[in-house]
Structures are given as structure tokens and as C-alpha cells.
Scaffold this motif. Sequence first.
Motif, mmCIF file in Angstrom:
data_model
loop_
_atom_site.group_PDB
_atom_site.id
_atom_site.type_symbol
_atom_site.label_atom_id
_atom_site.label_comp_id
_atom_site.label_asym_id
_atom_site.label_seq_id
_atom_site.Cartn_x
_atom_site.Cartn_y
_atom_site.Cartn_z
ATOM 1 N N ALA A 61 0.832 -1.209 0.000
ATOM 2 C CA ALA A 61 0.000 0.000 0.000
ATOM 3 C C ALA A 61 0.862 1.253 0.000
ATOM 4 C CB ALA A 61 -0.919 -0.013 1.221
ATOM 5 N N GLN A 62 1.949 1.228 0.774
ATOM 6 C CA GLN A 62 2.851 2.381 0.831
ATOM 7 C C GLN A 62 3.538 2.593 -0.523
ATOM 8 O OE1 GLN A 62 5.027 3.016 4.551
ATOM 9 N NE2 GLN A 62 6.914 3.104 3.354
ATOM 10 N N THR A 63 3.914 1.493 -1.160
ATOM 11 C CA THR A 63 4.548 1.568 -2.476
ATOM 12 C C THR A 63 3.584 2.147 -3.514
ATOM 13 O OG1 THR A 63 5.899 -0.373 -1.933
ATOM 14 C CG2 THR A 63 5.730 0.236 -4.263
ATOM 15 N N LYS A 64 2.349 1.691 -3.461
ATOM 16 C CA LYS A 64 1.333 2.170 -4.394
ATOM 17 C C LYS A 64 1.092 3.667 -4.208
ATOM 18 C CE LYS A 64 -3.439 1.395 -5.835
ATOM 19 N NZ LYS A 64 -4.684 0.598 -5.599
ATOM 20 N N ALA A 65 1.015 4.112 -2.960
ATOM 21 C CA ALA A 65 0.787 5.531 -2.685
ATOM 22 C C ALA A 65 1.937 6.386 -3.222
ATOM 23 C CB ALA A 65 0.619 5.750 -1.189
ATOM 24 N N ALA A 66 3.172 5.886 -3.044
ATOM 25 C CA ALA A 66 4.335 6.626 -3.550
ATOM 26 C C ALA A 66 4.307 6.689 -5.073
ATOM 27 C CB ALA A 66 5.620 5.966 -3.068
ATOM 28 N N SER A 67 3.886 5.598 -5.721
ATOM 29 C CA SER A 67 3.800 5.570 -7.181
ATOM 30 C C SER A 67 2.809 6.607 -7.688
ATOM 31 C CB SER A 67 3.372 4.176 -7.653
ATOM 32 O OG SER A 67 4.370 3.225 -7.367
ATOM 33 N N GLN A 68 1.698 6.727 -7.014
ATOM 34 C CA GLN A 68 0.689 7.712 -7.413
ATOM 35 C C GLN A 68 1.219 9.136 -7.274
ATOM 36 O OE1 GLN A 68 -2.504 6.456 -4.859
ATOM 37 N NE2 GLN A 68 -3.404 5.129 -6.427
ATOM 38 N N GLN A 69 2.037 9.362 -6.243
ATOM 39 C CA GLN A 69 2.621 10.686 -6.048
ATOM 40 C C GLN A 69 3.587 11.044 -7.186
ATOM 41 O OE1 GLN A 69 4.479 10.509 -2.221
ATOM 42 N NE2 GLN A 69 2.552 10.589 -1.087
ATOM 43 N N MET A 70 4.227 10.012 -7.769
ATOM 44 C CA MET A 70 5.226 10.241 -8.810
ATOM 45 C C MET A 70 4.627 10.178 -10.210
ATOM 46 S SD MET A 70 7.767 10.780 -6.898
ATOM 47 C CE MET A 70 9.178 10.765 -7.989
ATOM 48 N N LYS A 71 3.326 10.210 -10.301
ATOM 49 C CA LYS A 71 2.646 10.145 -11.587
ATOM 50 C C LYS A 71 3.137 11.280 -12.499
ATOM 51 C CE LYS A 71 -1.981 10.021 -13.602
ATOM 52 N NZ LYS A 71 -3.443 10.063 -13.318
ATOM 53 N N GLY A 72 3.426 10.924 -13.741
ATOM 54 C CA GLY A 72 3.884 11.937 -14.694
ATOM 55 C C GLY A 72 5.387 11.998 -14.828
#
Length: 465
Positions: free
Chosen positions: A90-101
Motif C-alpha cells: 500500500a505504501q509503495t502504491k501511494a508513492a507511485s501515485q505521487q510520482m505520476k507523470g
Amino acid sequence: MEKKLLLLSILCALILALLMGVIYKYLMNQEYLKEQNNFEEQVEKIIESELLEQDKNQIDQSKRGDNQYNKYYMFHSKTENKNTINELEAQTKAASQQMKGFRSIIISYVDEEKVNDTIVNRNLVTKKYIWDKKAKSFNYSGKVIELSEILLYKNRNEPRLKDIINDEADFLAIKRIVQEQVLNIHASSKYTLDDEEINYVLANDFLTNNSKITIYPNTLEVFFDKEVFGIKKMSISIEKILPFINPKIVSDKDVLKKELDTSKKYVALTFDDGPNDTSTIKLLEKLKKENIKATFFVLGQMVDRNPEVAKQIVREGHEIGSHSYTHPDLTQLHPKEIKEEVLKTDKAVFHATGVLPKIFRPPYGAINGSVAQIIGLPIIQWNVDSEDWKVSNKELIVNKVVQTVEHGSIILIHDIHEISVDSIPDMVNHLRKNGYEFVTVSELLSYSQKPLNQYFGINDNRKFK
């Protein structure tokens, strides 16, 4: 002829253009492959660098892949529990969403950090890197660290309740908190609990010193030695049990209880022998008007007669404690009779209010070590006696209290006497003029009172030998 030459020229130009396109595409592809190889090499270097300080034997499982945002990499032990893995994902997924783009990579792993000589923090670490196309390298973009679990040095693999408490008094205090939670969980699935079900929880040794535990930042998960109503384990707020555990395991300082303001003076009003449906109700009205929270030591038989009044006591924010069922001298009873006095009151109070008494006042103040052991609750005495039971003048009651009170006093009054209730407004007025503020017994003692101890005031704690 000229037409043929023109067509041939066009054809040659097309072939040349096609050839140039193929060559360009080839060169670009080679450049892309070169950049991609460089990208992959740097990814591996970053991973190697991040995990360099980790115990390679503890990181034997990895998960990697592409999502719609970037590449992610997760590392953990094959023996890692599912909750930790889910939290890491879940933490990894949240970080990925933050780095979108951004073209980026996310690296997550489980790390251990020594905090003190008692505990090790197990942290979930997620680091973010952004690819710089011009520099053809990664730029570090920050990290997220979440505390997942707390391990003990002495018994990290299978910690037990006994590993975090000091003595039997701590265990008994935690046991009472757990008993109440079990009863409330079971009660939530039914309309009411019968006496047999309450007996089962209060008399059952489903929790022992040797019960397994898992320590989280703000909760303690306790695994019962045997099921109770199908419940195998329970999470308890660290804040609730803080006074009864080793404070070194508390990582979140926000849960530390704040003690009373040392620049102020406090007293606790306590009322015995109720509740009844006349003077106790009148007292509650006066306390509400004065905005005071008090402590009521109730008799079980009176609670059975007046359950709605007991419920009102708790509903209005007052503390409720046990004063036995029939008000006997407990030191003159057989152990079985003492247990019955305590148990019947526990059941009466829980039926009426949904809470269990966590403090006990022995009738007449009569107590000894063996009786305290059977009761299993903190014993609350007093150091200011209003003597309302032997006078019929409210001025005498008020004067007795005002003349003997001091900071941290526990004041004894009886809410079954009309004259005592009538004295409260004057008593409160005098005490407030002298700078006193009113708190419950547990607030006065900072919720740190323990079984096998008796308390006469804020600074008068006597342990039974």
C-alpha cells in the motif's frame, strides 16, 4: 526516356529516404537501448546501494514490475507476515501515485532500527527516484518511513505479555481492561449478556502472563491462550495500558499521558453507598450545575435496584467504582464470599452501564493483602473524611472537609444522605475560593493506580506486602 529517368530518380529517392529512415530508426533504437541499459544499470546500482546495509539473509523475497506510473521494487523476508507485506504494498502504491507523470522508480523494503536497549523498530521504507533525461541519471526525490512493528531484544520472535510488564499488579490492571473489551465486543452482537456469560469472561483465564503479543506503534495485539466467544486475539490501545507496561516500548510520544498541571491544586470528590433514586439523582444535578466530575463507589445491590441511575452516572462523565455488593467487612469473610461480593457488583455495574469497575473501595476501609489479592483491583481509600455519616448539619460537613483538605486529597462523602448532598454547593464554593479544582480519582492518580496497592491521596500510595 525522360519520363523513365524521372521515375527512376523518384524511386531512388524513395529508396534512399527509406534507407535513411531505417538507418535513423536503427540509430535511435541503438540510442534508446543504450539509454535503457544505462537506466537499468543505474536502477540495479541504486537497489544494491539501498540494500547494502540490510541483512541479505533477511531479504530473500522481491517483487518488481511496471504500473501505469513507473517501475517499483519491493524487498522483504519470505517469513514476513501478511499484514506487513500488505502495508508495504500500500505504501509503495501511494508513492507511485505521487510520482505520476515522471519516469521514476520506487524502492521499498523492511528495515530495522535500534531505538534503545529494549526495542528495535521495524520500519517500512519507501524511496523515490526521478530519471533526469538530460543528465541520464536518477535524482533522489525523498522517502517515506512508517513504523510497522516494535520488536523486543530479549524475545523478538515470540514476545509474551510478561516481557513488557513488571509484576502481577501490571498484569491484573491489563487483564481488567481486556475483560471489559471482550464483554463489550460480545455484547455488541447481542442485546444483552446474561450473568453466565459475564461470569465466563471474569472467571476464565484466557489471558495470562505468558500470552503471546505483537507490539505496534499505538496498539498491543494480545493472543488469547484460549478462545472466548470465538475471539482469539484483541488489539488494545497503548494509551490505555501505558502505566502498566515498560515505557521504553512506546515509540509514539503523543500517546504519553499528560499528568496534572503541577501549578494547580486538585481534589477528588468520592461518594459511597449509592446509587439511590432520590439523593443520588439530586447530587448528579448539583454536580452538573457545578461542572464537576466525581467518583462514585457503588454497592452492587443498589445498582441492581437503580440501574438507570448508575447508567446516568457513567453517561454524565463520572467515574464508577465498586464498593462490594452488600457492604460487609471483607476481612471477616471467606475468600469465596469475597469473590462473590466483587463478582456480583461487577455484573450489576456492567449490566447497567456497559463498563466494569476498575477501582475498589472496601467497606469501612477494611482491607489486607489477601483480600486485596482476591479483589484484583486498585484499592482507593481516602485522607479526608467528611464524617457526614455521624452529623446532621451541613455546615459541620463542609467545615470538616475545608479544614482537613490539601492538594491531592481524596474526600469521602455518602450520596445516600440528603444532608451530604445539600452540603455540596457550599463545599465546592469554599474549595474553589481556596484554589482547588475537581477531578475523578483516576484523573488525580494519572490513571496509573494498580491492583495490590491502596491509595489515600495523590502522594500516598501503599503497596500490600
